[in-house]
Motif scaffolding. Structure first.
Motif, PDB file in Angstrom:
ATOM      1  N   ALA A   1      -2.298   6.241 -16.597  1.00 10.11           N
ATOM      2  CA  ALA A   1      -1.341   5.487 -17.412  1.00 10.11           C
ATOM      3  C   ALA A   1       0.054   5.557 -16.817  1.00 10.11           C
ATOM      4  O   ALA A   1       0.781   4.553 -16.753  1.00 10.11           O
ATOM      5  CB  ALA A   1      -1.338   6.036 -18.836  1.00 10.11           C
ATOM      6  N   ARG A   2       0.440   6.730 -16.329  1.00 14.88           N
ATOM      7  CA  ARG A   2       1.764   6.882 -15.723  1.00 14.88           C
ATOM      8  C   ARG A   2       1.864   6.087 -14.429  1.00 14.88           C
ATOM      9  O   ARG A   2       2.869   5.405 -14.172  1.00 14.88           O
ATOM     10  CB  ARG A   2       2.011   8.372 -15.460  1.00 14.88           C
ATOM     11  N   ASP A   3       0.834   6.140 -13.572  1.00 10.26           N
ATOM     12  CA  ASP A   3       0.884   5.455 -12.289  1.00 10.26           C
ATOM     13  C   ASP A   3       0.964   3.943 -12.453  1.00 10.26           C
ATOM     14  O   ASP A   3       1.644   3.251 -11.684  1.00 10.26           O
ATOM     15  CB  ASP A   3      -0.344   5.820 -11.450  1.00 10.26           C
TER      16      ASP A   3
ATOM     17  N   LEU B   1       0.828  -1.210   0.000  1.00 14.28           N
ATOM     18  CA  LEU B   1       0.000   0.000   0.000  1.00 14.28           C
ATOM     19  C   LEU B   1       0.862   1.259   0.000  1.00 14.28           C
ATOM     20  O   LEU B   1       0.505   2.269  -0.615  1.00 14.28           O
ATOM     21  CB  LEU B   1      -0.921  -0.002   1.229  1.00 14.28           C
ATOM     22  N   ALA B   2       2.004   1.193   0.682  1.00 11.97           N
ATOM     23  CA  ALA B   2       2.881   2.360   0.725  1.00 11.97           C
ATOM     24  C   ALA B   2       3.390   2.725  -0.662  1.00 11.97           C
ATOM     25  O   ALA B   2       3.711   3.890  -0.924  1.00 11.97           O
ATOM     26  CB  ALA B   2       4.050   2.104   1.674  1.00 11.97           C
ATOM     27  N   CYS B   3       3.458   1.744  -1.558  1.00  8.08           N
ATOM     28  CA  CYS B   3       3.904   2.028  -2.930  1.00  8.08           C
ATOM     29  C   CYS B   3       2.961   2.997  -3.638  1.00  8.08           C
ATOM     30  O   CYS B   3       3.366   3.668  -4.594  1.00  8.08           O
ATOM     31  CB  CYS B   3       4.010   0.733  -3.727  1.00  8.08           C
ATOM     32  N   LEU B   4       1.705   3.068  -3.183  1.00  7.96           N
ATOM     33  CA  LEU B   4       0.779   4.031  -3.769  1.00  7.96           C
ATOM     34  C   LEU B   4       1.201   5.469  -3.474  1.00  7.96           C
ATOM     35  O   LEU B   4       0.696   6.402  -4.097  1.00  7.96           O
ATOM     36  CB  LEU B   4      -0.637   3.795  -3.249  1.00  7.96           C
ATOM     37  N   GLY B   5       2.120   5.626  -2.547  1.00  3.92           N
ATOM     38  CA  GLY B   5       2.650   6.962  -2.286  1.00  3.92           C
ATOM     39  C   GLY B   5       3.400   7.533  -3.478  1.00  3.92           C
ATOM     40  O   GLY B   5       3.628   8.741  -3.550  1.00  3.92           O
ATOM     41  N   PHE B   6       3.778   6.670  -4.425  1.00  2.00           N
ATOM     42  CA  PHE B   6       4.469   7.129  -5.628  1.00  2.00           C
ATOM     43  C   PHE B   6       3.491   7.430  -6.765  1.00  2.00           C
ATOM     44  O   PHE B   6       3.920   7.791  -7.854  1.00  2.00           O
ATOM     45  CB  PHE B   6       5.477   6.069  -6.086  1.00  2.00           C
ATOM     46  N   ALA B   7       2.190   7.263  -6.512  1.00  2.94           N
ATOM     47  CA  ALA B   7       1.188   7.596  -7.519  1.00  2.94           C
ATOM     48  C   ALA B   7       1.031   9.112  -7.601  1.00  2.94           C
ATOM     49  O   ALA B   7       1.306   9.840  -6.640  1.00  2.94           O
ATOM     50  CB  ALA B   7      -0.149   6.950  -7.184  1.00  2.94           C
ATOM     51  N   THR B   8       0.597   9.604  -8.751  1.00  5.97           N
ATOM     52  CA  THR B   8       0.401  11.048  -8.911  1.00  5.97           C
ATOM     53  C   THR B   8      -1.028  11.466  -8.584  1.00  5.97           C
ATOM     54  O   THR B   8      -1.259  12.615  -8.218  1.00  5.97           O
ATOM     55  CB  THR B   8       0.732  11.482 -10.349  1.00  5.97           C
TER      56      THR B   8
ATOM     57  N   SER C   1      -5.972  10.965  -4.744  1.00  5.25           N
ATOM     58  CA  SER C   1      -6.856  10.033  -4.046  1.00  5.25           C
ATOM     59  C   SER C   1      -6.218   8.650  -3.927  1.00  5.25           C
ATOM     60  O   SER C   1      -6.408   7.959  -2.922  1.00  5.25           O
ATOM     61  CB  SER C   1      -8.200   9.933  -4.767  1.00  5.25           C
ATOM     62  N   SER C   2      -5.451   8.229  -4.926  1.00  4.25           N
ATOM     63  CA  SER C   2      -4.755   6.939  -4.854  1.00  4.25           C
ATOM     64  C   SER C   2      -3.656   6.986  -3.800  1.00  4.25           C
ATOM     65  O   SER C   2      -3.479   6.044  -3.015  1.00  4.25           O
ATOM     66  CB  SER C   2      -4.157   6.579  -6.218  1.00  4.25           C
ATOM     67  N   ARG C   3      -2.891   8.072  -3.772  1.00  2.00           N
ATOM     68  CA  ARG C   3      -1.848   8.235  -2.755  1.00  2.00           C
ATOM     69  C   ARG C   3      -2.456   8.216  -1.371  1.00  2.00           C
ATOM     70  O   ARG C   3      -1.944   7.558  -0.454  1.00  2.00           O
ATOM     71  CB  ARG C   3      -1.095   9.548  -2.958  1.00  2.00           C
ATOM     72  N   SER C   4      -3.566   8.911  -1.216  1.00  2.00           N
ATOM     73  CA  SER C   4      -4.228   8.977   0.082  1.00  2.00           C
ATOM     74  C   SER C   4      -4.669   7.593   0.545  1.00  2.00           C
ATOM     75  O   SER C   4      -4.438   7.200   1.689  1.00  2.00           O
ATOM     76  CB  SER C   4      -5.437   9.914  -0.004  1.00  2.00           C
ATOM     77  N   MET C   5      -5.294   6.834  -0.364  1.00  2.00           N
ATOM     78  CA  MET C   5      -5.785   5.509   0.013  1.00  2.00           C
ATOM     79  C   MET C   5      -4.644   4.597   0.433  1.00  2.00           C
ATOM     80  O   MET C   5      -4.766   3.822   1.382  1.00  2.00           O
ATOM     81  CB  MET C   5      -6.563   4.889  -1.150  1.00  2.00           C
ATOM     82  N   GLY C   6      -3.507   4.680  -0.272  1.00  2.00           N
ATOM     83  CA  GLY C   6      -2.382   3.834   0.082  1.00  2.00           C
ATOM     84  C   GLY C   6      -1.772   4.195   1.420  1.00  2.00           C
ATOM     85  O   GLY C   6      -1.578   3.328   2.287  1.00  2.00           O
ATOM     86  N   LEU C   7      -1.477   5.466   1.642  1.00  2.00           N
ATOM     87  CA  LEU C   7      -0.806   5.890   2.866  1.00  2.00           C
ATOM     88  C   LEU C   7      -1.722   5.770   4.081  1.00  2.00           C
ATOM     89  O   LEU C   7      -1.280   5.381   5.167  1.00  2.00           O
ATOM     90  CB  LEU C   7      -0.302   7.327   2.707  1.00  2.00           C
TER      91      LEU C   7
END
Length: 702
Positions: free
Chosen positions: A506-508, A294-301, A304-310
């Motif tokens: 696409a980037r994430d 889930l912490a890997c979502l911190g590298f999303a741009t 909302s995805s970053r928030s859900m992961g962290l």
């Protein structure tokens, strides 16, 4: 297990340690519990919370704050009939305009009623104060009451536009946390009752999860308040489901091992300490894998995805801590009677491994190659459907049941240029405003461009560009791309936000997916001290993910009639399913490795499967059921995510972990553990026993 970890594991089951653990948790909950209710105060409900970091549309939202000290949010009231508008209809619209003026933002004018070219509709724009969602929701409700009152026969009235869309979303999110927590808690209790068949035992994991939920909300609030952690309503809702689901999984594993140890040790404290030492590494590895994934979502741009992961990492940490501290303490304090009516007695023989899982193990062992080929064919067939996904949800498809804002947009699109209710916003320097206006007017897909005002210092000008297509149509997205190429400025608005989300998604996927695979692989290598086994396990989880996505696509298209899949689903579904799916493989292979060291590879794999079958199946059902709660939510994106994770967990529980993984391990042979020492198989040490040392007994009897 390291010495320090053994010492830590001894505390919750100790004669004094159990009271210390209970006291610490009670003090923490009583002292900090009030902060849990403040989580809603730090939630970010702005549009930028769901946009990519640094996206042009997000920059426009930030620049718009310079144009007024108080932000505005337009509501669009549409009056429509099947035939031509009559005098009474027009009089109704004019009378409403006077009433709307009392609801509009102070100092702002309600627009004149604009007639459609077909003469069947009128549109009135009401600027509302946009500082808080609750205020927008209240104001929108007032507009709807005014528009509905005394409408002539045959005249339909709806309130839509950005303000109404936000109000409808606010209504959904306002009760989301409470609804999710109640529904998830009820499902967990029911499944625990069915699993344990005890009127008492279910209460202890439920209490432990409750402790974890409170401190998870406290921790999330503190990180959001003082460390800048972004929390949005969606991640807050998923957080509680994750804590309940994963926490209950860990509770099932620990209680199963504790029950086993009570048959061997007369002293309940010794039994719990042994249970923690032997199940602790697998639970720790599982929690660590999910948290790191889930912490890997911190590298999303996408914010909302970053928030859900962290935010999810916080939930996993507190869920893990609760299950290895307060749960053991409560169980030891209560004693053996909590298992009533099936109270484990010291020295009494344990129940034999369930015949079902023994038959499954024997069937897989009989023809492992046929087993894994058949299971791979099933998952592969489902995975093929994933390649037919239609990505993107239109505004009209955001909700399971159409709210009034969606109906209003449909009416507007039928009688006015589709983008009239929600034009694109262009921010330019005032010195070049005239040139930018001409360039925008000459852009394909742009119907009309108007000057919407300047900043108080006169530096920036805001242009409003009405697009020919609806904000989520391909025509509108193409127009936005063309505008960005022809105008020297920033282009934002709903259509621009859609473009930015597609690009960021696409980037994430390209960045986060490989990162998740890498970190999960490293955790598996560390846990199993092998290279072949982790690669095989990771491959099966990826196959399971695509099978879940394909199965979900079949359901979405044929049963639920969704027009597409939300852009966030592939990434979030991948992270959740890979992290959570590896969980069950960890529980299975950790036990298989233990047994293989005692009895040889083949016997170890089969014993691992038969001995963990019940508890892992129960854990999978609990986790799948908790995520299935999302399917009943009004928001389509959350319903889709819940369904994908639910079906993915079921596929992983009943097919991948039960057939595919054991069959591959048996077909590969001892090389499965290469290059570790187990890759040099030694003669089996005899059949696995249900008596003797704890290492030689089954992990669970759920």
């Amino acid at each position: 297990m390291p010495a320090w970890l053994k010492q830590a594991a001894a505390v919750p089951g100790g004669r004094r340690g159990k009271w210390l653990v209970l006291a610490v948790w009670l003090v923490a909950v009583m002292a900090l519990g009030a902060l849990a209710g403040k989580l809603g105060e730090v939630q970010d409900t702005s549009a930028n919370a769901f946009l990519p970091r640094g996206a042009e549309s997000a920059q426009v939202n930030t620049e718009l704050e310079k144009f007024r000290t108080d932000e505005l949010m337009p509501a669009v009231v549409v009056y429509s009939t099947d035939g031509a508008l009559g005098a009474d209809d027009k009089a109704k619209a004019e009378a409403d305009r006077a009433a709307f003026a009392k609801v509009a933002a102070k100092g702002e004018q309600v627009s004149p009623a604009v007639a459609s070219e077909d003469g069947k509709a009128l549109m009135v724009v009401v600027p509302l104060p946009g500082e808080e969602q609750s205020v927008i929701a209240d104001k929108t409700a007032e507009l709807r009451d005014i528009a509905d009152a005394n409408a002539p026969p045959g005249l339909d009235t709806q309130v839509g536009g950005p303000a109404a869309s936000m109000a409808d979303a606010f209504t959904v999110f306002e009760t989301l946390d409470g609804t999710l927590m109640m529904a998830t808690g009820l499902i967990v209790v029911l499944l625990l009752l069915l699993t344990y068949r005890s009127p008492v035992l279910w209460l202890f994991p439920a209490l432990a999860v409750g402790f974890a939920a409170v401190l998870t909300q406290v921790g999330t609030y503190l990180f959001a308040k003082y460390a800048g952690l972004q929390v949005d309503p969606q991640s807050s809702g998923v957080l509680m489901v994750l804590v309940f689901g994963v926490g209950t999984d860990y509770a099932l594993l620990l209680i199963a091992r504790y029950r086993e140890e009570l048959h061997v040790h007369q002293d309940k404290h010794v039994a719990m300490q042994a249970a923690l030492r032997r199940s602790g590494p697998a639970i720790l590895a599982s929690a660590g894998t999910v948290a790191v994934g889930l912490a890997c979502l911190g590298f999303a741009t996408i914010n909302s995805s970053r928030s859900m992961g962290l935010v999810g990492v916080i939930g996993i940490v507190f869920g893990f801590l609760a299950m290895v501290t307060i749960l053991p303490a409560l169980l030891v304090i209560a004693g053996r009677w909590v298992f009533w009516p099936l109270v484990p007695k010291h020295g009494a023989p344990q129940r034999a491994t369930r015949p079902l899982w023994r038959r499954v193990g024997d069937s897989v062992a009989a023809k492992p190659r046929r087993s894994w080929i058949a299971s791979l064919a099933v998952t592969g067939a489902l995975a093929l459907s994933a390649f037919g996904l239609d990505m993107g949800l239109s505004q009209n498809d955001w909700f399971q049941t159409k709210p009034e804002s969606v109906v209003a947009q449909e009416k507007l699109s039928a009688h006015f240029p589709s983008g009239a209710a929600d034009p694109a916003t262009v921010i330019v320097k005032t010195a070049g405003a005239a040139e930018a206006t001409r360039a925008a007017e000459g852009t394909e897909g742009v119907v009309k461009v108007e000057n919407a005002g300047t900043t108080p210092d006169g530096e920036l000008t805001r242009l409003s560009a009405v697009l020919a297509g609806s904000p989520d149509s391909q025509e509108a997205k193409d127009a936005v791309k063309a505008l960005r190429g022809s105008v020297d400025g920033l282009v934002g608005g709903t259509a621009a936000q859609t473009v930015d989300k597609e690009t960021a998604t696409a980037r994430d996927l390209k960045v986060v997916v490989p990162l998740v695979l890498l970190v999960v692989l490293l955790v598996l290598i560390w846990l199993l001290r092998s290279l072949v086994a982790p690669l095989v396990l990771l491959g099966t989880v990826v196959v399971s993910y695509f099978a879940a996505l394909g199965a979900a696509n079949l359901v979405f298209e044929n049963l639920m009639d969704y027009s597409g899949v939300d852009w966030t689903i592939p990434l979030l579904g991948f992270v959740f399913l890979v992290a959570l799916g590896v969980d069950y493989n960890i529980f299975l292979m950790h036990r298989a490795k233990e047994e293989a060291a005692l009895h040889g590879h083949a016997k170890g794999v089969i014993t691992g499967l038969t001995s963990t079958g019940g508890v892992i199946t129960s854990a999978g059902l609990v986790l799948a059921a908790t995520f299935a709660v999302f399917a009943a939510l009004p928001l389509v994106s959350m319903a889709q995510m819940g369904f994908v994770v639910c079906i993915g967990v079921l596929i992983d529980t009943f097919l991948v972990r039960t057939v595919l993984v054991p069959a591959l391990a048996l077909d590969i042979g001892p090389r499965f553990w290469a290059p570790g020492p187990l890759s040099k198989d030694r003669p089996a040490g005899g059949p696995a026993s249900t008596t003797g040392s704890p290492e030689e007994r089954t992990l669970e009897n759920a």
